[in-house]
Design an enzyme around this catalytic site. Sequence first.
Site, PDB file in Angstrom:
ATOM      1  N   HIS A 561       0.698  -1.038  -0.219  1.00 25.58           N
ATOM      2  CA  HIS A 561      -0.151  -0.119   0.077  1.00 25.58           C
ATOM      3  C   HIS A 561       1.258   1.017   0.046  1.00 25.58           C
ATOM      4  O   HIS A 561       0.443   1.712   0.714  1.00 25.58           O
ATOM      5  CB  HIS A 561      -1.044  -0.159   1.085  1.00 25.58           C
ATOM      6  CG  HIS A 561      -1.970  -0.993   1.277  1.00 25.58           C
ATOM      7  ND1 HIS A 561      -2.221  -2.512   1.352  1.00 25.58           N
ATOM      8  CD2 HIS A 561      -2.970  -0.561   0.200  1.00 25.58           C
ATOM      9  CE1 HIS A 561      -3.043  -3.114   1.218  1.00 25.58           C
ATOM     10  NE2 HIS A 561      -3.942  -2.224   0.395  1.00 25.58           N
ATOM     11  N   ASN A 562       1.947   1.418  -0.954  1.00 23.86           N
ATOM     12  CA  ASN A 562       2.628   2.244  -1.310  1.00 23.86           C
ATOM     13  C   ASN A 562       2.075   3.562  -2.539  1.00 23.86           C
ATOM     14  O   ASN A 562       0.986   3.217  -3.436  1.00 23.86           O
ATOM     15  CB  ASN A 562       4.409   1.767  -1.757  1.00 23.86           C
ATOM     16  CG  ASN A 562       3.969   0.607  -2.249  1.00 23.86           C
ATOM     17  OD1 ASN A 562       3.302   1.261  -3.471  1.00 23.86           O
ATOM     18  ND2 ASN A 562       5.028  -0.179  -2.641  1.00 23.86           N
ATOM     19  N   HIS A 599      -6.555   7.202  -2.260  1.00 23.76           N
ATOM     20  CA  HIS A 599      -7.447   6.336  -1.518  1.00 23.76           C
ATOM     21  C   HIS A 599      -6.520   5.714  -0.008  1.00 23.76           C
ATOM     22  O   HIS A 599      -7.396   5.045   0.350  1.00 23.76           O
ATOM     23  CB  HIS A 599      -8.160   4.957  -2.438  1.00 23.76           C
ATOM     24  CG  HIS A 599      -6.799   3.852  -2.857  1.00 23.76           C
ATOM     25  ND1 HIS A 599      -6.440   4.125  -3.225  1.00 23.76           N
ATOM     26  CD2 HIS A 599      -7.412   3.010  -1.992  1.00 23.76           C
ATOM     27  CE1 HIS A 599      -5.589   3.104  -3.720  1.00 23.76           C
ATOM     28  NE2 HIS A 599      -6.453   2.524  -2.909  1.00 23.76           N
ATOM     29  N   GLN A 762      -5.226 -16.443  -3.518  1.00 21.75           N
ATOM     30  CA  GLN A 762      -5.734 -15.760  -4.610  1.00 21.75           C
ATOM     31  C   GLN A 762      -6.954 -16.706  -5.407  1.00 21.75           C
ATOM     32  O   GLN A 762      -8.093 -15.572  -5.437  1.00 21.75           O
ATOM     33  CB  GLN A 762      -4.454 -15.921  -5.423  1.00 21.75           C
ATOM     34  CG  GLN A 762      -3.388 -15.317  -4.950  1.00 21.75           C
ATOM     35  CD  GLN A 762      -3.935 -13.279  -5.763  1.00 21.75           C
ATOM     36  OE1 GLN A 762      -4.195 -13.168  -3.897  1.00 21.75           O
ATOM     37  NE2 GLN A 762      -4.216 -12.901  -6.300  1.00 21.75           N
TER      38      GLN A 762
END
Length: 809
Positions: A561-562, A599, A762
């Site tokens: 989350h970068n 976001h 997944q």
Amino acid sequence: MWTAITRTVVTFCRGKQTKRSRSAVNHKEASSTTAKMDFNKSNNGITADHVSEFLLSHPDFLERYVMDEIEVEQLERWIIRKSQRLKKKPDLTRNGRKTSLSRWKFCVHADKRQMLQDLTQSLQLKPTKDHVLWELANCICSAVSADGFRLYLADRNDPDDLRLFLGLESTTENGEHKQQRITNGVSIPSYVARTLEPVRISKDKPDPRFPDQMMDGLQGDIAHVQCQPIIQSDGKLAAVLELWRRDAGAPFYEEDEEIASSYLVWGGIALHYAHLYLNMNQQKKLNDFLLAVVKSIFQDMVSMDTLVMKIMNFAQRLVDADRASLFLVDSKNKELYATIFDVGVENAGDLYPTSSEVEEIKVHPSKEIRFPLGTGIAGQVAMSGTVLNIKDAYADARFNRTVDQLTGYTTHTILCMPIYIHKSIIGVVQMVNKHFGSFTKDDEEAFQMFAVYCGLALHHAKLYDKIRRSEQKYKVALEVLSYHNTCTEEEFEIVGKDGIPREMIGADDYYFNPFKLGDFEKARCAIYMFTDLFGLNGFDPSTLLRFTLTVRKNYRRVPYHNWTHGFSVANSMYCIIKKSKGVFTQMECLALYVGALCHDLDHRGKNNKFMLDTESPLAAIYSTSTMEHHHFNQTVTILQQEGHNIFSKLSSRDYKHVLGLLKHCILATDLAVFFPNKTKLSQIIQSDTFSWDNYEHRSLIQAIAMTGSDLSASAKPWDIQVETVKVIFEEFYQQGDAERAAGRKPIPMMDRYQPDQQPSSQVGFLTGICVPCYNLLNTLIPETKPMLDMCQENLERWRKIDEDIRENN
């Protein structure tokens, strides 16, 4: 015979019915034995016992005779006389006030009613207890034809003390009756006050109860005195009424006592209602005063010292004290301390000041003083938690005279009371020297109510001070963070030197690879996508550049989350908007693109559940969609920084609208929100009722578009998908490590010791979330079909890998 009996009964019962002179009244006091003997001699053998027996046997006859022949005045006197005799019997105490009420029912004399009506009208103007007593005394004095009276009022501050006050007819400037304290002694009023029995005495008839030198009230030309106790409804003495006559031939008789007693019944009722009125009026003033206090200390809470000063001033006025002190408890050091020790207000005015008077109170701070708990009166109260009401300070061994010796001030009376909050003593208020008399029970009760507000105010003031200090620390921290988390001038120059790119090849492809661009190149591409969608009409280029670079800097360096993820989501949203022109409005597009870019600002690499389980401060602030709320607030924080508000040129209406949409879009990236959104939108599609003109329907498709963009890594070509999954699972494993360190077992997907769980997780993720999301998106926005196709292709590959692992195991 019956005629004789009737005539005898009539003669016997009428008694003193006719008007007589005062000398004739003496016959009424003749003994009943003599009357019986005379009756027996003069009625031919019909004795008084015969008459009594007849009357007992014929109660109807007696009732008819009494009702038809006996005047009400005579009947009233009989009733009063009867009640007075019964009052001396021990068993009467069982009846309480019933006797008094019975006497009241017979007070129907016409003249008496008129006097009492006049009394009532007079009391309507000023219904105080003293005024009631004074007007009642005037009525009784007139009713018994007395030449004058004195009214002795019981000490209002100490009802158990038999000291009396001499009420004088002259009044003060305020209309109050003047009072003069008299000493106790063996006088008629003090005797009546102690015994609560009426006394009739004449100057020429010495009374053994009163020595000659003590015959108070019989000096000069006063010949006769009648002294009557006035009892309150609670049975306590209210006053003693002393009536006198100067005419030696006009003594007071039992009939005068009866008349006075009948008035006192009405007086008791008047006193009762006057007491109720005064209590209600006093309570109203107290309530108004407390409201003013609450308004002042809670609306104008500036500092602890200011609040302490206000409390002391309020308390001083509340109990009419000359000085006030407030000490706070230092629990850590076992001390009492005060930054403002002594307060005195000259011309304090009314007991309960008005709101305007409250606002005029001045603040005069002084140096802090400290002393151990248990020292002096205040220290004792702080230790014991009990109220101390001291009437003579120097007679109390606990009183510390040092302050008086240093200041030259003399302390007489003290009222000291603890202040509680949550059952703990946080302070002590000490009132010194009541202006008139000593502190009363009423003062204690009023201040106990006031002390509740003191505790709340002091508690909130401490919290306010902590919040204010925290706010200042927050501002300092924000300044530091803003400095480090805002793009530097060097960065601004590097990215902006070549201007805004006119073209970015492949940026409008759903399969664009974000990993091939460096951080600054991503920033330039993000600016390009913005200007390609919205142009620069209404947007400042330098502001857009600063905003984008600062957004980049506020993404943390976590595995997934970068900034790369934020840019990739913004790129996918750019493709959706660009390829489906006209689907969303301009404001919706603006919110969707900026929301996608921002976001996950300041994401810590941990999910919402982890934040809740670890009791993160963020979870305490936001109970639902914890991280998403934080991401939105971080976006707003950046917009508020100087030179960063890309929406500054919008109208106030559009600005408010786009912020609302922006919040909706960012919160939609919470997967917990996706499932209810998916259910609602699926039902609408299945029922064939979806409408682009329906605001709720548009909100749902906006949310699904945000989720689709957020999950776009699953809709990228396989090589990009695999690279993305690696960093995703590294972030998962880091959270699993933190959970294991905290003593919790991570789920298999986040357990780095179970890498074979990746393919199956997944498969579940793509099957349960991604494919349904892209199916909905494809149904309403067909231009997004490439995302669905690639997602399904990736799903098949993950299924094959998962099957191979299962076969090998």
